[in-house]
Design a protein around this motif. Structure first.
Motif, PDB file in Angstrom:
ATOM      1  N   ARG A  19      31.415   8.738 -63.613  1.00 44.27           N
ATOM      2  CA  ARG A  19      31.078   9.745 -62.228  1.00 44.27           C
ATOM      3  C   ARG A  19      32.169   9.913 -61.657  1.00 44.27           C
ATOM      4  N   ALA A  25      34.783  12.110 -63.487  1.00 46.81           N
ATOM      5  CA  ALA A  25      34.282  13.486 -63.991  1.00 46.81           C
ATOM      6  C   ALA A  25      34.307  14.283 -62.561  1.00 46.81           C
ATOM      7  N   GLN A  26      34.090  13.527 -61.459  1.00 47.25           N
ATOM      8  CA  GLN A  26      34.356  14.347 -60.139  1.00 47.25           C
ATOM      9  C   GLN A  26      35.943  14.681 -60.006  1.00 47.25           C
ATOM     10  N   ALA A  33      36.633  17.390 -62.259  1.00 46.70           N
ATOM     11  CA  ALA A  33      35.697  18.710 -62.141  1.00 46.70           C
ATOM     12  C   ALA A  33      35.075  18.988 -63.353  1.00 46.70           C
ATOM     13  N   LYS A  34      34.608  17.863 -64.066  1.00 49.27           N
ATOM     14  CA  LYS A  34      33.996  17.927 -65.489  1.00 49.27           C
ATOM     15  C   LYS A  34      32.427  17.490 -65.048  1.00 49.27           C
ATOM     16  N   ARG A  35      31.689  18.358 -66.072  1.00 54.07           N
ATOM     17  CA  ARG A  35      30.198  18.033 -65.856  1.00 54.07           C
ATOM     18  C   ARG A  35      29.833  17.223 -67.172  1.00 54.07           C
ATOM     19  N   LEU A  36      29.668  16.110 -66.763  1.00 54.09           N
ATOM     20  CA  LEU A  36      29.207  15.026 -67.869  1.00 54.09           C
ATOM     21  C   LEU A  36      28.320  14.428 -67.452  1.00 54.09           C
ATOM     22  N   VAL A  37      27.147  14.071 -68.159  1.00 54.77           N
ATOM     23  CA  VAL A  37      25.899  13.546 -67.809  1.00 54.77           C
ATOM     24  C   VAL A  37      25.870  11.991 -68.195  1.00 54.77           C
ATOM     25  N   ALA A  53      28.496  17.590 -73.322  1.00 50.81           N
ATOM     26  CA  ALA A  53      27.781  17.283 -72.051  1.00 50.81           C
ATOM     27  C   ALA A  53      27.837  15.809 -71.757  1.00 50.81           C
ATOM     28  N   SER A  54      28.173  15.025 -72.878  1.00 45.15           N
ATOM     29  CA  SER A  54      28.114  13.615 -73.193  1.00 45.15           C
ATOM     30  C   SER A  54      29.238  12.939 -73.728  1.00 45.15           C
TER      31      SER A  54
END
Length: 458
Positions: free
Chosen positions: A330, A333-334, A337-341, A377-378
């Motif tokens: 988290r 990624a923040q 600026a990457k969207r990773l779940v 995404a993961s």
């Protein structure tokens, strides 16, 4: 936004004239004629700085200063006084006023004093913001770990943080000893005072004594000015001595005296300096073996070992790896600026199986690298460093390649899904959250793997 100034003077005409002059210099100024009116203004409007007359009927500048220190200590107070009362004004500066201005005064002198006070106020606000961030960062609930061995560490922190006992943290490099030391400090009565860290292994022996205790001007070649040491800087707070096992034995005697008596002499000084410092030491070495080898003083060891804490290696708290990895994910990624779940079950399984010789620090570096290279995404197995896969224990790393890689990965994925469903009593929404995937994605995986809704999950 203009800096706001509150002028308080029972000679209201003078206060109004000063207010107008300050408005013309770019300030937002209001004038009041009593301490009571000043209290109302402070309660109803934004004020950056207060100019208060020293002597007023009933309550004066000293009373207002003390009230502001109790309720709004971030607001600097400048005292205005007649020449005959300068001595009283100086006393007020000692009591906490920023400065004083003698009447009659030049408006340029007032503006210059206000500018300096505003700069101090901004520094105080920034210091408070940074301190609040640190205290938030090192709250107990932010220390990640649910394993039994780590819960012991958390329990020990709660037991020792309220005291001033010396703490000795023992554990491998990268296990988070400094994180524990900071948690002890920021959850203790000393949290408003400094936390000063010294890495005893990183400072050359010739400089370490000066670094710890300071020196006077001319104490040795190159000492062109006096310098405070870390003991003095940590006065009232906590001194963290990291890698204490690497401290030269020649300095250990002076350290022992400083810890025992809370006094020391800077190099070249003839007088002792008294301090109030709590000591937290840390090492990855076996100090008892070092004592037998005469590499560490036994009396210093027993002085440090009042409250020993063993910080477990990451391989002994494998169940904490998914939680720690998700926390690092988290954060990175923040920042990027990457969207990773989250992690795929296979990637999570690989991380849990790896022994992590570099401990939490190595895991953090691993996740950072994976976030950088991840394209989906993961985070999946190919996103992890190769050493994570190659370094797995033999029990989890067959000597030959699998006959069916898809079947092997499906089995790993199935085991994680079943584990998540067991832990959430079959509630798929919660199981999906636990696995870091969407509910729809979990439903498809359950269907693909043939897991029945009425499965016992065993």
């Amino acid at each position: 936004m203009k800096p706001s100034v509150l002028v308080v003077d029972d000679e209201i005409r003078l206060a109004e004239v000063l207010s107008v002059a300050l408005d013309e210099r770019g300030f937002d100024t209001q004038a009041v004629g009593s301490v009571q009116a000043a209290q109302e203004a402070l309660g109803s409007s934004h004020v950056d700085i207060v100019l208060a007359d020293l002597r007023m009927p009933d309550l004066g500048g000293r009373d207002l200063l003390h009230q502001i220190q109790e309720t709004r200590p971030d607001i600097p107070v400048i005292v205005m006084t007649a020449y005959a009362s300068v001595r009283d004004a100086v006393d007020l500066v000692k009591e906490g006023a920023f400065d004083y201005i003698s009447k009659p005064f030049e408006i340029d002198d007032v503006v210059a004093t206000i500018a300096r006070a505003l700069k101090l106020g901004e520094m105080l606000k920034e210091n408070r913001r940074l301190r609040d961030e640190l205290e938030e960062k090192y709250k107990f609930e932010n220390l990640s770990g649910q394993s039994a061995v780590f819960r012991i560490v958390l329990q020990q922190i709660t037991e020792v943080c309220g005291s001033r006992a010396t703490v000795l943290l023992e554990g491998e490099s990268g296990t988070g000893k400094e994180l524990v030391a900071r948690a002890i400090h920021y959850n203790s009565p000393r949290h408003l005072k400094p936390f000063v860290a010294v890495n005893c292994a990183a400072i050359p022996e010739a400089l370490l004594e000066s670094e710890l205790f300071g020196h006077t001007k001319g104490a040795f070649t190159g000492a062109v000015s006096a310098r405070e040491g870390r003991f003095a800087l940590a006065d009232g707070g906590t001194l963290f001595l990291d890698e204490i096992g690497d401290m030269p034995i020649s300095i250990q005697a002076k350290l022992l005296r400083a810890i025992q008596e809370q006094t020391f002499e800077p190099i070249g000084a003839s007088k002792s300096v008294s301090v109030d410092v709590r000591i937290i030491a840390a090492t990855h070495k076996n100090l008892r073996k070092m004592i037998k080898a005469q590499e560490f003083r036994e009396d210093l060891y027993y002085r440090l070992n009042i409250f020993p804490m063993a910080i477990p290696p990451l391989r002994d708290r494998a169940e904490d790896i998914p939680l720690l990895a998700s926390q690092f994910l988290r954060s990175f990624a923040q920042d990027m600026a990457k969207r990773l779940v989250g992690f795929t079950p296979a990637a999570e399984a690989a991380m849990v199986a790896y022994p992590w010789p570099g401990n939490v620090r190595e895991l953090q570096n691993c996740v950072q690298r994976a976030v950088i290279v991840a394209r989906g995404a993961s985070i999946d197995v190919p996103d992890l460093p190769r050493y994570v896969l190659e370094g797995q224990p033999k029990a989890n790393s067959p000597s030959k390649l699998p006959d069916d890689l898809d079947a092997e990965l499906a089995q790993i994925e199935r085991s994680f899904i079943l584990k998540a469903l067991r832990e959430t009593n079959g509630v798929q929404v919660r199981a999906a959250e636990r696995l870091g995937v969407t509910e729809r994605s979990l439903w498809h995986r359950i269907k693909k793997l043939g897991i029945r809704a009425d499965h016992s999950f065993d």
